[in-house]
Design a protein around this motif. Structure first.
Motif, mmCIF file in Angstrom:
data_model
loop_
_atom_site.group_PDB
_atom_site.id
_atom_site.type_symbol
_atom_site.label_atom_id
_atom_site.label_comp_id
_atom_site.label_asym_id
_atom_site.label_seq_id
_atom_site.Cartn_x
_atom_site.Cartn_y
_atom_site.Cartn_z
ATOM 1 N N LYS A 33 0.827 -1.210 0.000
ATOM 2 C CA LYS A 33 0.000 0.000 0.000
ATOM 3 C C LYS A 33 0.860 1.258 0.000
ATOM 4 C CE LYS A 33 -4.149 -1.914 2.192
ATOM 5 N NZ LYS A 33 -5.060 -1.842 3.374
ATOM 6 N N PHE A 36 2.013 2.013 -3.600
ATOM 7 C CA PHE A 36 0.912 2.582 -4.382
ATOM 8 C C PHE A 36 0.612 4.021 -3.949
ATOM 9 C CE2 PHE A 36 -0.548 -1.878 -5.441
ATOM 10 C CZ PHE A 36 -0.426 -1.723 -6.815
ATOM 11 N N ALA A 37 0.682 4.292 -2.638
ATOM 12 C CA ALA A 37 0.451 5.645 -2.146
ATOM 13 C C ALA A 37 1.501 6.612 -2.680
ATOM 14 C CB ALA A 37 0.446 5.660 -0.615
ATOM 15 N N ASP A 40 0.701 7.372 -6.299
ATOM 16 C CA ASP A 40 -0.420 8.310 -6.395
ATOM 17 C C ASP A 40 0.020 9.736 -6.085
ATOM 18 O OD1 ASP A 40 -2.120 6.239 -7.035
ATOM 19 O OD2 ASP A 40 -2.933 6.016 -5.007
ATOM 20 N N ALA A 41 0.878 9.891 -5.067
ATOM 21 C CA ALA A 41 1.327 11.229 -4.676
ATOM 22 C C ALA A 41 2.169 11.880 -5.766
ATOM 23 C CB ALA A 41 2.114 11.152 -3.370
ATOM 24 N N ARG A 43 2.153 11.172 -9.019
ATOM 25 C CA ARG A 43 1.315 11.471 -10.179
ATOM 26 C C ARG A 43 0.441 12.706 -9.931
ATOM 27 N NH1 ARG A 43 0.830 5.550 -10.971
ATOM 28 N NH2 ARG A 43 2.073 5.069 -12.824
ATOM 29 N N ALA A 44 -0.097 12.817 -8.723
ATOM 30 C CA ALA A 44 -0.929 13.975 -8.397
ATOM 31 C C ALA A 44 -0.132 15.268 -8.482
ATOM 32 C CB ALA A 44 -1.533 13.807 -7.002
ATOM 33 N N GLU A 89 4.587 0.518 -10.395
ATOM 34 C CA GLU A 89 3.781 1.740 -10.437
ATOM 35 C C GLU A 89 4.542 2.933 -9.872
ATOM 36 O OE1 GLU A 89 0.488 2.562 -11.459
ATOM 37 O OE2 GLU A 89 0.842 0.765 -12.645
ATOM 38 N N ALA A 93 5.808 6.123 -11.933
ATOM 39 C CA ALA A 93 5.272 7.440 -11.574
ATOM 40 C C ALA A 93 6.387 8.474 -11.495
ATOM 41 C CB ALA A 93 4.532 7.351 -10.239
ATOM 42 N N CYS A 97 6.595 11.282 -14.294
ATOM 43 C CA CYS A 97 6.120 12.540 -13.710
ATOM 44 C C CYS A 97 6.315 13.661 -14.721
ATOM 45 C CB CYS A 97 6.870 12.849 -12.419
ATOM 46 S SG CYS A 97 6.251 14.312 -11.554
#
Length: 252
Positions: A33, A36-37, A40-41, A43-44, A89, A93, A97
């Motif tokens: 997890k 993945f977190a 996500d950070a 990519r955001a 992932e 990322a 980016c």
């Protein structure tokens, strides 16, 4: 504990910088997890039109110790498959980016940590930082793709086969680390480089990142996924469990 995104302390040139911090005590060995977190950070931050540079940092004594081996020991194949996908992932990322990523590395940078910094655009390291792939001691394979972006090819092979590490000073000599500084100056040095990057036109920076990725001689995503297939083969054959079974017995 976890992954967080913040802005640097206000000062000249700090606009347009996102700081992503990883904090998984005690050694920043990330569970599925967590990877993945982190993906996500990153990519955001890259999707935010106001951001022109990302600084990737970590709390604690080391930057990253790779995957959580104990999670794999506990949960078996499902955790291994999860770690494979999650690491892919997170690495992608960073590489994909939309804006440059500066990695600020202190202490140990091992396993998955090599995947992160090997995909970053620039690395600033503390003088106590060490880089390596202990995969053969952990019943795994992978991230040679990324280590080969940090050191010459034959040195990569020797480091991989022996599980030895290279120092920040050695990587600086090879040209893959931008600056080496005392640990207490690491954040300032990384932000200094980020400010210099973020001073450029944001739209042009995004075009530059896409252009540079487009001329890479190796497709890092495909290359890493190829390596991961051998990790899974090692697991199916039983050799991975045999090697991982020794993990932690002698303080590992």
């Amino acid at each position: 504990m976890g992954v967080s995104t913040s802005s640097p302390e206000k000062g000249p040139g700090t606009d347009g910088i996102a700081v992503i911090t990883v904090d998984f005590p005690p050694v920043n060995a990330l569970p599925v997890k967590g990877w993945f977190a982190l993906a996500d950070a990153v990519r955001a931050a890259g999707r935010d039109p106001e951001i022109r540079c990302v600084v990737l940092t970590a709390q604690g004594r080391g930057f990253n110790a790779g995957v959580d081996i104990k999670e794999i020991q506990r949960d078996g194949p499902s955790a291994l498959i999860g770690a494979n996908h999650a690491c892919a992932e997170a690495f992608a990322a960073v590489y994909d980016c939309a804006v440059p990523v500066v990695a600020a590395v202190q202490g140990h940078c091992l396993g998955g940590g090599i995947g992160l910094v090997g995909n970053a655009d620039a690395i600033v390291a503390s003088d106590d930082a060490t880089f390596g792939l202990p995969e053969l001691d952990r019943g795994a394979l992978g991230a040679a793709t990324h280590l080969s972006r940090l050191v010459p090819h034959h040195l990569m092979r020797a480091l991989y086969y022996t599980s030895r590490t290279a120092t920040a000073a050695e990587l600086h000599a090879h040209g893959s680390v931008w600056r080496v500084v005392p640990r207490e100056r690491l954040t300032a040095a990384a932000l200094g480089l980020a400010r210099e990057i973020a001073a450029k036109d944001g739209q042009l920076l995004r075009l530059a990142k896409a252009a540079i990725n487009g001329i890479d001689p190796v497709d890092v995503r495909r290359s890493y996924r190829f390596e991961q297939g051998f990790t899974f083969e090692a697991d199916l054959s039983g050799v991975a469990d045999r090697v991982r079974g020794r993990f932690g017995r002698d303080g590992g």
